[in-house]
Enzyme design. Sequence first.
Site, PDB file in Angstrom:
ATOM      1  N   CYS A   1      41.118  32.370  36.557  1.00 14.50           N
ATOM      2  CA  CYS A   1      42.454  32.778  37.012  1.00 14.50           C
ATOM      3  C   CYS A   1      43.444  32.939  35.852  1.00 14.50           C
ATOM      4  CB  CYS A   1      42.999  31.782  38.032  1.00 14.50           C
ATOM      5  SG  CYS A   1      42.840  30.059  37.536  1.00 14.50           S
TER       6      CYS A   1
ATOM      7  N   HIS B   1      50.407  30.338  38.348  1.00 14.26           N
ATOM      8  CA  HIS B   1      50.221  29.894  36.961  1.00 14.26           C
ATOM      9  C   HIS B   1      51.227  30.591  36.048  1.00 14.26           C
ATOM     10  CE1 HIS B   1      46.751  27.805  38.212  1.00 14.26           C
ATOM     11  NE2 HIS B   1      45.793  28.541  37.672  1.00 14.26           N
TER      12      HIS B   1
END
Length: 333
Positions: free
Chosen positions: A131, A238
């Site tokens: 990710c 994130h």
Amino acid sequence: MAKKIRMAIVGATGMVGRTFLKVLEERNLPVEEYFLFASSRSAGTKVEFMGREYIVEELKEDSFDRGIDIALFSAGASTSLHFAPIAASKGCIVIDNSSAWRMEKDVPLVVPEVNPEDIKWHKGIIANPNCSTIQAVVVLKPLHDKYKIKRIVYSTYQAVSGAGYQGYLDLEEGLKGAPPKKFPYPIAGNVIPHIDVFLENGYTKEEMKMINETRKILHDDSIKITATTVRVPVFNGHSESINVEFEKQFDLEELKETLKSAKGVVVQDDPANLLYPMPIYVSGKDEVYVGRIRRDESVESGVNLWVVADNIRKGAATNAVQIAEKVIEYFFS
């Protein structure tokens, strides 16, 4: 569309699996039939999907004996190592979200905005990157093409959803004072400079994933890369501070324009009006957001970037579905 496509979702009841279903509903791929699989623990679960009720089946070795064309896997590395080759041997193209196949030489590691052409040389399995790597390379690729990247310093601020449902619960329950179950320390009111296991070189596995995957996706082993990955008390999304040093000189405004015209990138960069990307605002979105774009005055040709994305969508489910769209375009249309 000449062929009626049949698609499987492996790990359909997990956090990423459920997001696969959501993204598939939104993007409306030309799929005729879906099959939902999970472990024996989740088998029998009823799931509302595409306007009908599906019963999740237990994943078995004969699950792919029914002409399944494409399978999206998000069930962990051990499941992928065992079942992905079985699926591929039955003619199914596997798009795998785990770390199992990413660095295998014969397995393409794909971000569709960056290296879609790599899909064409697959041998039955295509890997979805980590990710934190996905959102970074979406921003770095157009800059690498234009200015040639010499060195990257990654510092990440990663949400608890990246550790799955239990990571999410650790923050939720930790805010109420409960002890952690997933993380080695409380995450509420804390940051943990440790994601995945520590390796002999002092880096964590997550840090080495970012380093090795970036080079593979950008097709350039000469780039010098270092990384520090950190878990922060954010539920989803994130954030990354990325410092980049180029071989070529650049004009800052031209660099910003390059990012503005890049596929899948949204530039939010207006410090005077306090506009910059934040996880609370990118959650639920599929684009990668970049801001705080400024020259690094400590090196000859460097830039600092602040990059934020939804790690469950673009960092996992959406990227895999985008790969599936390309697979359909290349092999089934």
